[in-house]
Design a protein around this motif. Structure first.
Motif, PDB file in Angstrom:
ATOM      1  N   ASN A  17       0.799  -1.227   0.000  1.00 39.25           N
ATOM      2  CA  ASN A  17       0.000   0.000   0.000  1.00 39.25           C
ATOM      3  C   ASN A  17       0.827   1.270   0.000  1.00 39.25           C
ATOM      4  O   ASN A  17       0.285   2.360  -0.167  1.00 39.25           O
ATOM      5  N   TRP A  22      -4.884  -0.124  -3.898  1.00 33.49           N
ATOM      6  CA  TRP A  22      -5.737  -1.304  -3.987  1.00 33.49           C
ATOM      7  C   TRP A  22      -4.903  -2.512  -4.338  1.00 33.49           C
ATOM      8  O   TRP A  22      -3.987  -2.401  -5.150  1.00 33.49           O
ATOM      9  N   PRO A  23      -5.211  -3.643  -3.811  1.00 31.46           N
ATOM     10  CA  PRO A  23      -6.135  -3.926  -2.727  1.00 31.46           C
ATOM     11  C   PRO A  23      -5.503  -3.610  -1.374  1.00 31.46           C
ATOM     12  O   PRO A  23      -4.266  -3.599  -1.263  1.00 31.46           O
ATOM     13  N   PRO A  24      -6.327  -3.390  -0.362  1.00 31.53           N
ATOM     14  CA  PRO A  24      -5.757  -3.174   0.970  1.00 31.53           C
ATOM     15  C   PRO A  24      -5.067  -4.449   1.445  1.00 31.53           C
ATOM     16  O   PRO A  24      -5.318  -5.537   0.913  1.00 31.53           O
ATOM     17  N   GLY A  27      -7.244  -7.505   2.122  1.00 27.34           N
ATOM     18  CA  GLY A  27      -7.732  -8.123   0.891  1.00 27.34           C
ATOM     19  C   GLY A  27      -6.629  -8.876   0.165  1.00 27.34           C
ATOM     20  O   GLY A  27      -6.844  -9.956  -0.384  1.00 27.34           O
ATOM     21  N   LEU A  28      -5.447  -8.308   0.194  1.00 25.03           N
ATOM     22  CA  LEU A  28      -4.296  -8.948  -0.442  1.00 25.03           C
ATOM     23  C   LEU A  28      -3.964 -10.272   0.249  1.00 25.03           C
ATOM     24  O   LEU A  28      -3.686 -11.275  -0.407  1.00 25.03           O
ATOM     25  N   ALA A  62      -4.656  -9.254 -12.449  1.00 24.00           N
ATOM     26  CA  ALA A  62      -5.880  -8.480 -12.202  1.00 24.00           C
ATOM     27  C   ALA A  62      -6.633  -8.235 -13.509  1.00 24.00           C
ATOM     28  O   ALA A  62      -7.865  -8.298 -13.549  1.00 24.00           O
ATOM     29  N   SER A  66     -10.449  -9.535 -14.250  1.00 25.10           N
ATOM     30  CA  SER A  66     -11.555  -8.613 -14.520  1.00 25.10           C
ATOM     31  C   SER A  66     -12.260  -8.971 -15.816  1.00 25.10           C
ATOM     32  O   SER A  66     -13.455  -8.719 -15.975  1.00 25.10           O
TER      33      SER A  66
END
Length: 69
Positions: A17, A22-24, A27-28, A62, A66
């Motif tokens: 971070n 992102w991601p926090p 979340g990671l 990512a 997506s």
């Protein structure tokens, strides 16, 4: 960083971070816990006990994720 570059920045999970919002971290860590089932194991590099994230591989991962949802 140019696409196809031989050098990839490796970022420790705990410092992620500082470079990207992102991601926090929580979340990671969830993504890392499920790395084998979600393909994130291709993004991780281990150096002893230290866990590093290949920055370029992360954004490729990512991008693929997506597109699949």
């Amino acid at each position: 960083m140019k696409k196809g570059s031989a050098q990839h920045r490796l970022i420790p999970v705990t410092k992620w971070n500082e470079f990207h919002p992102w991601p926090p971290i929580g979340g990671l860590r969830h993504i890392i816990f499920n790395a084998r089932s979600n393909g994130f194991d291709q993004v991780l590099r281990r150096c002893g006990r230290r866990l590093l994230i290949d920055e370029a591989a992360f954004f490729e991962w990512a991008s693929r994720r997506s597109g699949s949802q």
